[in-house]
Design a protein around this motif. Structure first.
Motif, PDB file in Angstrom:
ATOM      1  N   HIS A  57     -27.005  23.676 -51.223  1.00 40.16           N
ATOM      2  CA  HIS A  57     -26.597  22.772 -49.961  1.00 40.16           C
ATOM      3  C   HIS A  57     -25.338  22.290 -50.189  1.00 40.16           C
ATOM      4  O   HIS A  57     -23.940  22.747 -49.533  1.00 40.16           O
ATOM      5  CB  HIS A  57     -27.600  21.737 -49.518  1.00 40.16           C
ATOM      6  CG  HIS A  57     -28.691  22.305 -48.755  1.00 40.16           C
ATOM      7  ND1 HIS A  57     -29.888  21.487 -48.791  1.00 40.16           N
ATOM      8  CD2 HIS A  57     -29.078  23.652 -48.412  1.00 40.16           C
ATOM      9  CE1 HIS A  57     -30.765  22.199 -48.094  1.00 40.16           C
ATOM     10  NE2 HIS A  57     -30.354  23.348 -47.956  1.00 40.16           N
ATOM     11  N   ALA A  58     -24.799  21.834 -51.503  1.00 43.58           N
ATOM     12  CA  ALA A  58     -23.517  20.995 -51.580  1.00 43.58           C
ATOM     13  C   ALA A  58     -22.550  22.326 -51.827  1.00 43.58           C
ATOM     14  O   ALA A  58     -21.551  22.140 -51.112  1.00 43.58           O
ATOM     15  CB  ALA A  58     -23.533  20.383 -52.945  1.00 43.58           C
ATOM     16  N   ALA A  59     -23.120  23.348 -52.301  1.00 41.67           N
ATOM     17  CA  ALA A  59     -21.781  24.542 -52.514  1.00 41.67           C
ATOM     18  C   ALA A  59     -21.660  24.843 -51.248  1.00 41.67           C
ATOM     19  O   ALA A  59     -20.425  25.319 -51.164  1.00 41.67           O
ATOM     20  CB  ALA A  59     -22.523  25.561 -53.514  1.00 41.67           C
ATOM     21  N   SER A  60     -22.617  24.916 -50.227  1.00 42.09           N
ATOM     22  CA  SER A  60     -22.145  25.568 -48.929  1.00 42.09           C
ATOM     23  C   SER A  60     -21.201  24.733 -48.211  1.00 42.09           C
ATOM     24  O   SER A  60     -20.483  25.272 -47.416  1.00 42.09           O
ATOM     25  CB  SER A  60     -23.881  25.823 -48.311  1.00 42.09           C
ATOM     26  OG  SER A  60     -24.137  24.533 -47.694  1.00 42.09           O
ATOM     27  N   MET A  61     -21.508  23.369 -48.231  1.00 46.15           N
ATOM     28  CA  MET A  61     -20.674  22.406 -47.561  1.00 46.15           C
ATOM     29  C   MET A  61     -19.057  22.628 -48.236  1.00 46.15           C
ATOM     30  O   MET A  61     -18.076  22.878 -47.371  1.00 46.15           O
ATOM     31  CB  MET A  61     -21.361  20.980 -47.775  1.00 46.15           C
ATOM     32  CG  MET A  61     -22.469  20.862 -47.242  1.00 46.15           C
ATOM     33  SD  MET A  61     -23.354  19.137 -47.645  1.00 46.15           S
ATOM     34  CE  MET A  61     -22.176  18.083 -46.602  1.00 46.15           C
ATOM     35  N   TYR A  63     -18.040  25.279 -49.439  1.00 41.91           N
ATOM     36  CA  TYR A  63     -17.625  26.591 -48.888  1.00 41.91           C
ATOM     37  C   TYR A  63     -16.850  26.458 -47.792  1.00 41.91           C
ATOM     38  O   TYR A  63     -15.710  27.112 -47.320  1.00 41.91           O
ATOM     39  CB  TYR A  63     -18.528  27.564 -49.137  1.00 41.91           C
ATOM     40  CG  TYR A  63     -18.171  28.844 -48.785  1.00 41.91           C
ATOM     41  CD1 TYR A  63     -17.612  29.760 -49.736  1.00 41.91           C
ATOM     42  CD2 TYR A  63     -18.209  29.170 -47.314  1.00 41.91           C
ATOM     43  CE1 TYR A  63     -17.319  31.153 -49.317  1.00 41.91           C
ATOM     44  CE2 TYR A  63     -17.988  30.634 -47.044  1.00 41.91           C
ATOM     45  CZ  TYR A  63     -17.491  31.492 -47.982  1.00 41.91           C
ATOM     46  OH  TYR A  63     -16.858  32.673 -47.535  1.00 41.91           O
ATOM     47  N   TYR A  64     -17.699  25.771 -46.792  1.00 46.88           N
ATOM     48  CA  TYR A  64     -17.220  25.514 -45.593  1.00 46.88           C
ATOM     49  C   TYR A  64     -15.787  24.780 -45.447  1.00 46.88           C
ATOM     50  O   TYR A  64     -15.006  25.149 -44.542  1.00 46.88           O
ATOM     51  CB  TYR A  64     -18.228  24.776 -44.586  1.00 46.88           C
ATOM     52  CG  TYR A  64     -18.292  24.510 -43.128  1.00 46.88           C
ATOM     53  CD1 TYR A  64     -17.188  23.648 -42.752  1.00 46.88           C
ATOM     54  CD2 TYR A  64     -18.841  25.561 -42.123  1.00 46.88           C
ATOM     55  CE1 TYR A  64     -17.113  23.723 -41.215  1.00 46.88           C
ATOM     56  CE2 TYR A  64     -18.908  25.314 -40.954  1.00 46.88           C
ATOM     57  CZ  TYR A  64     -17.691  24.652 -40.414  1.00 46.88           C
ATOM     58  OH  TYR A  64     -17.556  24.355 -38.785  1.00 46.88           O
ATOM     59  N   LEU A 138     -23.890  16.083 -41.263  1.00 46.89           N
ATOM     60  CA  LEU A 138     -24.685  17.116 -42.385  1.00 46.89           C
ATOM     61  C   LEU A 138     -25.141  18.139 -42.025  1.00 46.89           C
ATOM     62  O   LEU A 138     -26.405  18.370 -41.567  1.00 46.89           O
ATOM     63  CB  LEU A 138     -25.472  15.831 -43.164  1.00 46.89           C
ATOM     64  CG  LEU A 138     -26.241  16.689 -44.515  1.00 46.89           C
ATOM     65  CD1 LEU A 138     -25.290  16.809 -45.556  1.00 46.89           C
ATOM     66  CD2 LEU A 138     -27.150  15.549 -45.171  1.00 46.89           C
ATOM     67  N   ASN A 139     -24.371  19.425 -42.211  1.00 41.76           N
ATOM     68  CA  ASN A 139     -24.774  20.647 -41.742  1.00 41.76           C
ATOM     69  C   ASN A 139     -24.532  21.646 -43.131  1.00 41.76           C
ATOM     70  O   ASN A 139     -23.538  21.268 -43.804  1.00 41.76           O
ATOM     71  CB  ASN A 139     -24.090  21.329 -40.632  1.00 41.76           C
ATOM     72  CG  ASN A 139     -24.760  20.866 -39.414  1.00 41.76           C
ATOM     73  OD1 ASN A 139     -26.041  20.623 -39.089  1.00 41.76           O
ATOM     74  ND2 ASN A 139     -23.984  20.263 -38.325  1.00 41.76           N
ATOM     75  N   VAL A 140     -25.626  22.337 -43.538  1.00 45.33           N
ATOM     76  CA  VAL A 140     -25.318  23.178 -44.522  1.00 45.33           C
ATOM     77  C   VAL A 140     -25.846  24.572 -44.361  1.00 45.33           C
ATOM     78  O   VAL A 140     -26.487  24.873 -43.173  1.00 45.33           O
ATOM     79  CB  VAL A 140     -26.351  22.439 -45.837  1.00 45.33           C
ATOM     80  CG1 VAL A 140     -26.150  21.240 -46.084  1.00 45.33           C
ATOM     81  CG2 VAL A 140     -27.975  22.714 -45.210  1.00 45.33           C
ATOM     82  N   PHE A 173     -29.376  30.491 -42.460  1.00 42.69           N
ATOM     83  CA  PHE A 173     -28.568  30.091 -41.192  1.00 42.69           C
ATOM     84  C   PHE A 173     -27.968  28.670 -41.461  1.00 42.69           C
ATOM     85  O   PHE A 173     -28.334  28.055 -42.520  1.00 42.69           O
ATOM     86  CB  PHE A 173     -29.759  29.728 -39.980  1.00 42.69           C
ATOM     87  CG  PHE A 173     -30.405  28.531 -40.208  1.00 42.69           C
ATOM     88  CD1 PHE A 173     -30.130  27.461 -39.609  1.00 42.69           C
ATOM     89  CD2 PHE A 173     -31.627  28.605 -41.052  1.00 42.69           C
ATOM     90  CE1 PHE A 173     -31.192  26.229 -39.627  1.00 42.69           C
ATOM     91  CE2 PHE A 173     -32.600  27.440 -41.228  1.00 42.69           C
ATOM     92  CZ  PHE A 173     -32.140  26.512 -40.560  1.00 42.69           C
ATOM     93  N   TYR A 174     -27.006  28.457 -40.643  1.00 41.98           N
ATOM     94  CA  TYR A 174     -26.358  27.301 -40.706  1.00 41.98           C
ATOM     95  C   TYR A 174     -26.658  26.092 -39.971  1.00 41.98           C
ATOM     96  O   TYR A 174     -27.033  26.235 -38.627  1.00 41.98           O
ATOM     97  CB  TYR A 174     -24.786  27.429 -40.409  1.00 41.98           C
ATOM     98  CG  TYR A 174     -23.743  26.120 -40.610  1.00 41.98           C
ATOM     99  CD1 TYR A 174     -23.559  25.867 -41.926  1.00 41.98           C
ATOM    100  CD2 TYR A 174     -23.085  25.559 -39.496  1.00 41.98           C
ATOM    101  CE1 TYR A 174     -22.762  24.781 -42.215  1.00 41.98           C
ATOM    102  CE2 TYR A 174     -22.432  24.548 -39.803  1.00 41.98           C
ATOM    103  CZ  TYR A 174     -22.185  24.012 -41.069  1.00 41.98           C
ATOM    104  OH  TYR A 174     -21.239  22.942 -41.467  1.00 41.98           O
ATOM    105  N   GLY A 175     -27.113  25.084 -40.633  1.00 41.47           N
ATOM    106  CA  GLY A 175     -27.752  23.834 -39.684  1.00 41.47           C
ATOM    107  C   GLY A 175     -28.177  22.749 -40.549  1.00 41.47           C
ATOM    108  O   GLY A 175     -27.571  22.369 -41.801  1.00 41.47           O
ATOM    109  N   THR A 176     -29.086  22.018 -39.989  1.00 41.38           N
ATOM    110  CA  THR A 176     -29.714  20.873 -40.773  1.00 41.38           C
ATOM    111  C   THR A 176     -30.727  21.209 -42.122  1.00 41.38           C
ATOM    112  O   THR A 176     -31.369  21.965 -42.123  1.00 41.38           O
ATOM    113  CB  THR A 176     -30.396  19.835 -39.918  1.00 41.38           C
ATOM    114  OG1 THR A 176     -31.088  18.880 -40.624  1.00 41.38           O
ATOM    115  CG2 THR A 176     -31.624  20.854 -39.267  1.00 41.38           C
TER     116      THR A 176
END
Length: 221
Positions: A57-61, A63-64, A138-140, A173-176
């Motif tokens: 999740h942290a890596a995806s945040m 990346y965004y 907080l979306n991941v 998917f991108y979300g909570t």
């Protein structure tokens, strides 16, 4: 890798093609094992999985933050309006069995009476529960199918967990992040620790998420 941490979230991809048919060739995880799903995961396995989830999740945040929004392919997971007509009959087919099981519990008739309000509408209620909130802090990128059968553990000679890789990324998917955590809890935690260790597990996930975001120099609080 830029901050000195090497993480492999899943098996290495060697080859993929859609011509002449769909083919995907992945690393052979012959040294990794699934846990028996009927037993549920103990504290050690849950924590190792939540550590993986916090890293993912942290890596995806980050990346965004670096690359901007994920594409439309990651707008919905398994719960999307476009598949409601397909999935609602699936839920309906199990509903009578669900009500029957509820009635066997202590005060079960009371629960069953409340649950009857979901008949024919359960998928729609789930859609509302997982609806994307662009204003959430907080979306991941969610794995989308976080449960024990998709977790592959590797063990040291002393029996401790040395590595974890996760498979089956077709429902991203991108979300909570709540969706991943809740799905993981309901499907995979050993029954006797779900409530007993719940607060500890959530704190453990949060601490690891915050630690990884700090390490990745994520800009938002």
């Amino acid at each position: 890798e830029d901050v000195g941490v090497e993480v492999h979230f899943g098996p290495k991809l060697y080859y993929s093609t859609e011509d002449p048919t769909d083919i995907i060739v992945l690393e052979l995880l012959e040294d990794y094992q699934m846990r028996p799903k009927i037993e549920g995961l103990d504290v050690e396995h849950v924590k190792r999985s939540l550590k993986w989830l916090a890293q993912f999740h942290a890596a995806s945040m980050k990346y965004y933050e670096l690359n901007g929004p994920y594409g439309d392919d990651y707008k919905d997971g398994i719960f999307a309006e476009s598949v409601e007509k397909l999935y609602q009959p699936f839920y309906d087919s199990y509903f009578d069995h669900y009500i029957e099981a509820l009635k066997k519990l202590k005060n079960g008739d009371r629960y069953a009476e409340k649950a009857e309000k979901w008949r024919g509408n359960l998928f729609n209620l789930i859609l509302k529960a997982v609806k994307f909130d662009e204003n959430s802090p907080l979306n991941v990128l969610c794995h989308g199918d976080m449960w024990s059968n998709n977790l592959m553990f590797k063990y040291s000679e002393d029996g401790s967990i040395s590595d974890l890789k996760t498979v089956d990324y077709q429902l991203l998917f991108y979300g909570t992040p709540v969706k991943d955590i809740f799905n993981f809890m309901i499907t995979s935690w050993r029954p006797d620790i779900k409530i007993k260790e719940f607060d500890n597990f959530i704190s453990f996930y949060h601490e690891n998420l915050a630690e990884n975001l700090k390490m990745l120099k994520y800009q938002k609080p």
